[in-house]
Design a protein around this motif. Structure first.
Motif, PDB file in Angstrom:
ATOM      1  N   TRP A 152      36.201  37.125  48.102  1.00 26.20           N
ATOM      2  CA  TRP A 152      35.636  37.256  46.637  1.00 26.20           C
ATOM      3  C   TRP A 152      34.356  37.959  46.403  1.00 26.20           C
ATOM      4  O   TRP A 152      33.592  37.724  47.222  1.00 26.20           O
ATOM      5  CB  TRP A 152      35.986  36.141  45.909  1.00 26.20           C
ATOM      6  N   THR A 153      33.958  38.815  45.394  1.00 25.84           N
ATOM      7  CA  THR A 153      33.079  39.221  44.947  1.00 25.84           C
ATOM      8  C   THR A 153      32.248  38.262  44.153  1.00 25.84           C
ATOM      9  O   THR A 153      32.943  37.467  43.616  1.00 25.84           O
ATOM     10  CB  THR A 153      33.222  40.804  44.238  1.00 25.84           C
ATOM     11  N   ILE A 154      30.947  38.288  43.971  1.00 24.26           N
ATOM     12  CA  ILE A 154      30.313  37.570  42.978  1.00 24.26           C
ATOM     13  C   ILE A 154      30.973  37.637  41.678  1.00 24.26           C
ATOM     14  O   ILE A 154      30.919  36.843  40.963  1.00 24.26           O
ATOM     15  CB  ILE A 154      28.613  37.919  42.756  1.00 24.26           C
ATOM     16  N   SER A 155      31.134  39.187  41.224  1.00 22.57           N
ATOM     17  CA  SER A 155      31.810  39.142  39.776  1.00 22.57           C
ATOM     18  C   SER A 155      33.148  38.214  39.632  1.00 22.57           C
ATOM     19  O   SER A 155      33.291  37.702  38.764  1.00 22.57           O
ATOM     20  CB  SER A 155      32.076  40.633  39.548  1.00 22.57           C
ATOM     21  N   GLU A 156      33.942  38.424  40.716  1.00 19.01           N
ATOM     22  CA  GLU A 156      35.399  37.640  40.684  1.00 19.01           C
ATOM     23  C   GLU A 156      35.110  36.116  40.757  1.00 19.01           C
ATOM     24  O   GLU A 156      35.917  35.301  40.285  1.00 19.01           O
ATOM     25  CB  GLU A 156      36.208  38.197  41.921  1.00 19.01           C
ATOM     26  N   THR A 157      34.154  35.786  41.390  1.00 20.92           N
ATOM     27  CA  THR A 157      33.555  34.427  41.451  1.00 20.92           C
ATOM     28  C   THR A 157      33.342  33.811  40.118  1.00 20.92           C
ATOM     29  O   THR A 157      33.896  32.608  39.829  1.00 20.92           O
ATOM     30  CB  THR A 157      32.714  34.148  42.414  1.00 20.92           C
ATOM     31  N   PHE A 158      32.522  34.290  39.462  1.00 16.53           N
ATOM     32  CA  PHE A 158      32.099  34.028  38.098  1.00 16.53           C
ATOM     33  C   PHE A 158      33.257  33.946  37.197  1.00 16.53           C
ATOM     34  O   PHE A 158      33.407  33.213  36.432  1.00 16.53           O
ATOM     35  CB  PHE A 158      30.992  34.812  37.521  1.00 16.53           C
ATOM     36  N   ASP A 159      34.346  35.030  37.441  1.00 16.62           N
ATOM     37  CA  ASP A 159      35.362  34.969  36.499  1.00 16.62           C
ATOM     38  C   ASP A 159      36.305  33.675  36.815  1.00 16.62           C
ATOM     39  O   ASP A 159      36.662  32.985  35.719  1.00 16.62           O
ATOM     40  CB  ASP A 159      36.212  36.086  36.794  1.00 16.62           C
TER      41      ASP A 159
END
Length: 452
Positions: A152-159
């Motif tokens: 996962w990317t950081i953006s996906e993780t925050f989502d």
């Protein structure tokens, strides 16, 4: 005791008056401004019926937290007087590890009834936690843990994090593979400071400290204390992530272990439930075994006195100091055993440095004994017992203090080495041993010095 202002709730008299006058809406508005932990303390101060009325005014979110904070008699009263359906709803609202802890303190009949009224998903999770052995990491953990995937990317993780309804803690975010095996950890701070296109794999640390689901709660508490963790992951034998144990649970462990040790030091088996939830017959059963054992052991002192009966008949003054001798030995032993058990708990003393600990306590015992001997000889002379009896007392006191510190040092350390809880065989047991042997030392010295 802290005053009402410190605890941030109105005076008890004002609350009782509001309830008596039926001004419940006004009281409810005041309760909403008070922290749940303070409300729990407030309930302890109120009469039972008033406390139940106040509790019923709370919203389900606040009431669940208050229920978790209560203890002793008020918790028992709430369980008896609050409707089972409402109690089950409150347990559904709690983190499941707290719900399991609450239920395990209740009689099986009540616990089973409340579980049957809970939501199926929450009930199943609670039953799963209760299936683990008592006082293990599995019993204490919560399943509400955030698990990430390495790609996962950081953006996906925050989502993903924003989509979560609930999580016990977000201090550390754990990374698992497709088989749910723990492979890494990412602190939340690191996640926040990272770029949106970075991957979890590039940030995570693979050096993850975890505990097995079967770990004893004392070992778990020592683990958290040693490494200053806020949260510890709990894993299966195959390293699958099962849940986490948080620092608030560890604080509960310390309270529980200290309570058990205090009860054992007093010569009693620990109570399994809050004090007022335990029947008189259960308390008797917890205490009678050790009481009978100590009773039998105490007869050794009587045997020693009987053995030296002729000497006592010849020098009646020796009997004046029996309680002084045994009391001094027992008190010195109690002081030492408390210090040694605390040092064992902090891992400062173990079998490998038994000699150093013994020498240290003997040095202390010698100085204390000499001081007690000086006071003892003055006391004996003031009672007009004669110089020879005074000399016997003055010599006995240092010896008995040194002997009691020796016993109180060696026994707990050796017991701990063989994985026997040192509190179980300390306290009253050591005092009983010192009483009998102290009298033997006293009368033997008297026989030698007085020539009787």
């Amino acid at each position: 005791m802290m005053d009402d202002a410190t605890l941030n709730f109105p005076p008890i008299e004002e609350i009782e008056q509001l309830v008596a006058e039926g001004r419940l809406t006004e009281l409810q508005a005041q309760l909403e401004r008070i922290h749940p932990a303070d409300i729990a303390l407030l309930l302890d101060e109120l009469e039972t019926e008033t406390a139940v009325t106040v509790f019923e005014l709370l919203s389900i979110e606040i009431a669940s937290e208050v229920l978790d904070e209560t203890g002793g008699q008020i918790r028992q009263e709430l369980v008896e007087k609050v409707d089972d359906e409402r109690l089950a709803d409150l347990l559904d609202e709690l983190p499941m590890d707290d719900a399991a802890e609450f239920l395990e303190d209740l009689p099986d009949e009540i616990s089973d009834r409340l579980i049957g009224l809970m939501e199926p998903e929450e009930a199943a999770e609670v039953q799963e936690l209760l299936a683990y052995e008592e006082e293990t990491a599995g019993r204490l953990m919560t399943r509400d843990v955030v698990a990430l995937r390495r790609q996962w990317t950081i953006s996906e993780t925050f989502d993903y994090l924003r989509s979560l309804e609930d999580a016990e803690t977000l201090h550390y975010l754990y990374v698992v593979d497709r088989d749910n095996k723990l492979i890494g950890v990412v602190p939340l701070r690191t996640l926040i400071l990272s770029q949106p296109d970075q991957t979890i794999e590039s940030l995570m640390s693979t050096d993850v400290a975890s505990v097995p689901v079967t770990a004893d709660q004392e070992e778990l508490a020592e683990f958290v204390t040693r490494y200053d963790y806020f949260v510890v992951p709990v894993v299966s034998p195959n390293n699958e992530l099962l849940g986490v144990v948080t620092v608030d649970d560890v604080l509960d462990i310390f309270e529980e272990e200290v309570t058990e040790d205090i009860q054992r030091l007093g010569g009693s088996e620990p109570l399994d439930q809050p004090y007022f939830a335990v029947s008189v017959f259960q308390i008797v059963r917890k205490r009678i075994g050790w009481l009978l054992l100590l009773f039998v052991a105490s007869t050794l002192s009587g045997e020693v006195i009987r053995l030296f009966q002729n000497e006592l008949d010849l020098v009646v003054a020796l009997g004046f100091f029996i309680t002084l001798i045994t009391g001094t030995g027992g008190n010195a032993g109690s002081q030492t055993v408390a210090t040694i058990i605390r040092a064992i708990t902090l891992d400062e003393v173990r079998l490998s440095n038994l000699g150093a600990a013994w020498w240290r306590e003997v040095s202390v015992g010698l100085l204390l004994g000499l001081a007690m001997g000086a006071v003892g000889i003055v006391r004996a002379l003031l009672w007009n017992t004669g110089y020879e009896v005074a000399l016997v007392v003055a010599l006995t006191l240092p010896i008995i203090v040194i002997w009691s510190t020796t016993v109180a040092t060696v026994i707990p350390i050796v017991a701990d080495r063989y994985r026997i809880d040192p509190t179980v065989i300390s306290g009253p047991m050591i005092a009983t041993i010192v009483d009998a042997t102290g009298l033997l030392i006293y009368f033997s010295l008297a026989k030698l010095i007085l020539g009787i």
